[in-house]
Design a protein around this motif. Structure first.
Motif, PDB file in Angstrom:
ATOM      1  N   ASP A 167       0.707  -1.163  -0.128  1.00  0.00           N
ATOM      2  CA  ASP A 167      -0.078  -0.116  -0.117  1.00  0.00           C
ATOM      3  C   ASP A 167       0.732   1.210   0.073  1.00  0.00           C
ATOM      4  O   ASP A 167       2.146   1.206   0.286  1.00  0.00           O
ATOM      5  CB  ASP A 167      -0.955  -0.053   1.183  1.00  0.00           C
ATOM      6  CG  ASP A 167      -0.353   0.020   2.402  1.00  0.00           C
ATOM      7  OD1 ASP A 167       0.662   0.786   2.767  1.00  0.00           O
ATOM      8  OD2 ASP A 167      -0.655  -0.757   3.157  1.00  0.00           O
ATOM      9  N   ALA A 168       0.341   2.546  -0.228  1.00  0.00           N
ATOM     10  CA  ALA A 168       1.039   3.638  -0.310  1.00  0.00           C
ATOM     11  C   ALA A 168       1.920   4.087   0.792  1.00  0.00           C
ATOM     12  O   ALA A 168       2.935   4.473   0.416  1.00  0.00           O
ATOM     13  CB  ALA A 168       0.031   4.697  -0.552  1.00  0.00           C
ATOM     14  N   LYS A 169       1.348   3.705   1.795  1.00  0.00           N
ATOM     15  CA  LYS A 169       2.389   4.105   3.282  1.00  0.00           C
ATOM     16  C   LYS A 169       3.518   3.195   3.316  1.00  0.00           C
ATOM     17  O   LYS A 169       4.582   3.729   3.376  1.00  0.00           O
ATOM     18  CB  LYS A 169       1.552   4.142   4.439  1.00  0.00           C
ATOM     19  CG  LYS A 169       2.338   4.530   5.568  1.00  0.00           C
ATOM     20  CD  LYS A 169       1.560   4.611   6.874  1.00  0.00           C
ATOM     21  CE  LYS A 169       2.376   5.308   7.990  1.00  0.00           C
ATOM     22  NZ  LYS A 169       3.711   4.592   8.347  1.00  0.00           N
ATOM     23  N   ARG A 171       5.014   1.594   0.619  1.00  0.00           N
ATOM     24  CA  ARG A 171       5.940   1.831  -0.248  1.00  0.00           C
ATOM     25  C   ARG A 171       6.689   3.032  -0.071  1.00  0.00           C
ATOM     26  O   ARG A 171       8.020   2.888  -0.030  1.00  0.00           O
ATOM     27  CB  ARG A 171       5.054   2.187  -1.559  1.00  0.00           C
ATOM     28  CG  ARG A 171       4.397   0.793  -2.111  1.00  0.00           C
ATOM     29  CD  ARG A 171       4.218   1.277  -3.871  1.00  0.00           C
ATOM     30  NE  ARG A 171       3.409   2.353  -4.154  1.00  0.00           N
ATOM     31  CZ  ARG A 171       1.955   2.388  -4.064  1.00  0.00           C
ATOM     32  NH1 ARG A 171       1.547   1.158  -3.755  1.00  0.00           N
ATOM     33  NH2 ARG A 171       1.427   3.481  -4.236  1.00  0.00           N
ATOM     34  N   ALA A 172       6.123   4.228   0.688  1.00  0.00           N
ATOM     35  CA  ALA A 172       6.807   5.411   1.053  1.00  0.00           C
ATOM     36  C   ALA A 172       7.996   4.855   1.903  1.00  0.00           C
ATOM     37  O   ALA A 172       8.841   5.523   1.887  1.00  0.00           O
ATOM     38  CB  ALA A 172       5.943   6.404   1.533  1.00  0.00           C
ATOM     39  N   ASP A 195       6.777   2.885 -11.598  1.00  0.00           N
ATOM     40  CA  ASP A 195       6.488   4.135 -10.643  1.00  0.00           C
ATOM     41  C   ASP A 195       7.843   5.290 -10.669  1.00  0.00           C
ATOM     42  O   ASP A 195       8.743   5.197 -10.378  1.00  0.00           O
ATOM     43  CB  ASP A 195       6.382   3.490  -9.235  1.00  0.00           C
ATOM     44  CG  ASP A 195       5.616   4.504  -8.297  1.00  0.00           C
ATOM     45  OD1 ASP A 195       5.991   5.776  -8.239  1.00  0.00           O
ATOM     46  OD2 ASP A 195       5.042   4.313  -7.382  1.00  0.00           O
TER      47      ASP A 195
END
Length: 341
Positions: A167-169, A171-172, A195
C-alpha cells in the motif's frame, strides 16, 4: 560490489523484440533504476543479467567478466522479485538463512547467524526472526525478501518492482529504508519500476525504456528538466507535463519545426484575471493540503497548473497565464534544442 555492463544486448520472444540493442553501464555502488511501462523490457534486462534468459546478440559483463557462458548459480547476483516468495512453513530466520545453507556456498552456521543478525538490524526485523512468514505484515515480508538477498553479499542486486504490491504508506516507508540500506552497504543495485516516484527518489540515475529501447539515461534531475522527447517528459512529473499543440499558441512558436510545446505545472505563471498572454477557464479544483492543482480548459485542450492552496478557487473562474521555460517538440515527439522563447 561490481559494475554491470550491457553491450549491444538484444532479445526476442517469438515475433516480439523485448530488448533492442541496449548499451548500459551500471557503475560500482550505483543505484540504477530502469523506468518504463509494462512491456518496455525492464524485467527481461534483469533476467538476462541473472542468466535466467540468454542474449540473442550482444554481451553482458559483471566485474569485467563476460557472463555469456556462466550459469545462473555461478553468477554473483541476488534477485528480489515482485512477490515475496517466502517459505511459509519456515521462520524468518530460516528464510534468511536458506540461500546461505546451499552446498554451493558452504557457509558455517556461526557465519550465517552473524550475517542474519547484521541484516536484521539494518532492516529492523530483529524482533521477528522467530516468527513464521505467515505471521508477518506485507511490509515485513518484503523486508525479509530483501534481507534474503542482502545476506548473500553478492556483487549485484537485481530488483523487480519489489514494492509494487504494497500500500502507499508502506511503499513510501520502504523507499526510504531501501535507499538508506543501499547507501550504508555501498551496494550496486539495478532496480526496475513503472512508478516514477520510486525512480525519482531511489535512483542515482534513471534509464527510461520504451518498447525495448533505452531512450534516455541521466540523473533524476536531468531526466525531469531536460527530456529528449515528449515520451520521456511524460514519464516523470505529477501531474504530467502539459503538451500543447502549437496552433493553440501565438505565432512565436510557428517556426523551427515546432509541433508541441511542453510546460510543467510549476512553470506556468498565472493570474486570476485576463492580463496574461493566454486565457483559460477552471474546470476542476484538486485540493491536496499543501498545494492545489487547477485543471483548466484552454481552447480544445486541458491544462493543469500548480496554485496556492490559500485561495478559494471555483469552477468557471477565469485565469490568464504565460509559459515559462517551455520545452519544444517536433511532430515525431523529439526535442527541438537551441530555440528559446
Amino acid at each position: 560490489m561490481a559494475e554491470l555492463n550491457y553491450i549491444n544486448v538484444s532479445k526476442r520472444f517469438g515475433e516480439i523484440d523485448a530488448v533492442k540493442g541496449i548499451n548500459l553501464e551500471v557503475k560500482e555502488g550505483e543505484f540504477m533504476v530502469l523506468l518504463g511501462p509494462t512491456g518496455a523490457g525492464k524485467t527481461t534486462l534483469l533476467r538476462l543479467a541473472a542468466g535466467l534468459e540468454t542474449c540473442d546478440s550482444g554481451d553482458i559483463s559483471l566485474a569485467g567478466k563476460n557472463m555469456h557462458a556462466v550459469p545462473p548459480a555461478e553468477r554473483d547476483v541476488a534477485f528480489v522479485f515482485q512477490q515475496y516468495s517466502l517459505y511459509p512453513h519456515m521462520s524468518v530466520y530460516d528464510n534468511l538463512a536458506f540461500p546461505l545453507r546451499s552446498k554451493i556456498r558452504n557457509v558455517s552456521e556461526a557465519e550465517i547467524k552473524k550475517r542474519i543478525d547484521d541484516v536484521a538490524e539494518v532492516l529492523r526485523i530483529g524482533h521477528k526472526l522467530q516468527n513464521k512468514a505467515t505471521q508477518l505484515s506485507g511490509g515485513e515480508m518484503q523486508r525479509v525478501a530483501i534481507g534474503r538477498a542482502l545476506v548473500r553479499k553478492p556483487a549485484l542486486y537485481l530488483m523487480d518492482e519489489p514494492l509494487s504490491s504494497l500500500d502507499a504508506k508502506l511503499r513510501a516507508d520502504l523507499r526510504v529504508e531501501l535507499k538508506r540500506i543501499q547507501q550504508e552497504l555501498g551496494a550496486t543495485i539495478l532496480y526496475v519500476t513503472h512508478d516514477q516516484i520510486e525512480a525519482m527518489t531511489l535512483g542515482d540515475r534513471i534509464g527510461v525504456l520504451k518498447d525495448g529501447e533505452l531512450v534516455q539515461v541521466g540523473t533524476p534531475k536531468d531526466i525531469y528538466t531536460n527530456p529528449d522527447s515528449d515520451y520521456v517528459a511524460t514519464r516523470l512529473g505529477l501531474p504530467q507535463i502539459n503538451l500543447l499543440p502549437k496552433h493553440c499558441l501565438n505565432e512565436q512558436y510557428s517556426e523551427g519545426g515546432v509541433a508541441f510545446v511542453g510546460v510543467r505545472t510549476e512553470h506556468l505563471e498565472f493570474k486570476a484575471d485576463a492580463e496574461g498572454a493566454y486565457s483559460a477557464v477552471v474546470q476542476n479544483v484538486e485540493y491536496l493540503g499543501d498545494q492545489c492543482h487547477l485543471h483548466l480548459a484552454f481552447e480544445q485542450e486541458k491544462i493543469t497548473l500548480l496554485a496556492s492552496p490559500d485561495k478559494r478557487w471555483q469552477r468557471n473562474d477565469r485565469v490568464s497565464f504565460n509559459l515559462v521555460n517551455p520545452v519544444l517538440f517536433d511532430r515525431t515527439g523529439q526535442r527541438i534544442r537551441g530555440q528559446t522563447y
